[in-house]
Design a protein around this motif. Structure first.
Motif: not given
Length: 296
Positions: A9, A60, A219, A231-232, A234-235, A238-239, A245
């Motif tokens: 990351p 978050q 993930r 990182q995970h 947030t992604e 936002g995906s 997920r």
């Protein structure tokens, strides 16, 4: 066990990393403060999930401690109600409660019962503890938010042992069928349940492959790697992928207190009176070591 995926990351801004590190330390501290009142509890789980909750509750989640029922909030649902020590600690870190109230844990008329209950505690979204129900409840809330046109997200924390409940996988299928891309499940994979290792009782490995087979975006990372968690999460949020997920986090029961990490019986533990001081000192030492490592 399938090894966690380990993408590299990006480095977090040092101030952001320090803030998250301090939040995780206080969540562990607050968990020990509560548990010491009773001398026992689900202490290992509270220590293992502290890093994840620090990222969620200070980085978050969109929450307002002054208005915990705001329609404009994200929903964090604790399916595993016996992790309540950690949730109360995280809510306290997020300014929902004064720190001194933690010492009322599990007392008569306390807002902090041993297993989390929605009707007792502001900020608690569901009454957890009857394992296998949480993800189904999260589905319903996510569907409701979609029908209202809300862009808020439902986070559901469940455990690796809970994956042995068939209702969890029924809920996983339903979430994929309805395209609940506003749902993020987080699986605490500490490989422990009441009767022993989860992988020995009923192995669900490879976990991410199973979720992907059910139609999820999956993930996996260490539950103690703050940059990777940021990182995970947030992604995943936002995906634009239309699937629900899941983030599987590999954790260590008792994290931060080495003599608790080493215990054979970890699911529900009793800590002797003379051990509490050592637990706090060891936690502080572990925290200082992490700060020094971050600075290098």
């Amino acid at each position: 066990m399938t090894a966690p995926t380990a993408p590299t990351p990006p480095r977090l801004d040092p101030e952001r990393l320090r803030r998250l590190r301090e939040a995780a330390f206080r969540i562990r501290q607050y968990s020990l403060v509560q548990a010491e009142v009773q001398g026992q509890g689900y202490i290992g789980q509270a220590l293992d999930i502290a890093d994840v909750l620090a990222v969620l509750f200070t980085d978050q989640l969109r929450l307002d401690p002054q208005d915990p029922e705001s329609e404009d909030r994200d929903r964090f649902q604790l399916s595993i109600g016996h992790y309540a020590l950690a949730l109360y600690a995280a809510l306290t870190e997020a300014k929902f409660f004064p720190v001194e109230e933690l010492r009322t844990y599990a007392a008569d008329d306390s807002r902090f019962p041993m297993s989390s209950m929605r009707t007792y505690t502001p900020g608690v979204e569901i009454s957890g503890g009857s394992l296998g129900h949480g993800l189904g409840i999260a589905n319903g809330v996510a569907m409701g938010l979609k029908r209202k046109g809300s862009d808020r997200v439902v986070y559901n924390l469940l455990s690796d042992g809970e994956l042995g409940e068939g209702s969890t996988w029924e809920a996983a299928a339903v979430a994929a069928h309805h395209g609940l891309d506003n749902l993020i499940a987080i699986v605490d994979f500490n490989d422990q349940q009441a009767d022993g290792k989860s992988t020995h009782m009923l192995s669900m490995e490879p976990v991410t492959d199973k979720f992907e087979a059910f139609g999820w975006l999956a993930r996996r990372c260490s539950g103690h790697d703050l940059p990777a968690l940021v990182q995970h999460l947030t992604e995943l949020r936002g995906s634009e992928d239309p699937r629900p997920r899941v983030l599987v986090v590999d954790t260590t029961l008792g994290k931060g207190v080495d003599f608790l990490e080493a215990r054979e019986k970890l699911h529900f533990m009793r800590v002797s009176e003379e051990e509490w001081g050592a637990a706090h000192r060891t936690l502080e030492s572990s925290h200082r070591a992490l700060l020094e490592e971050d600075a290098r």
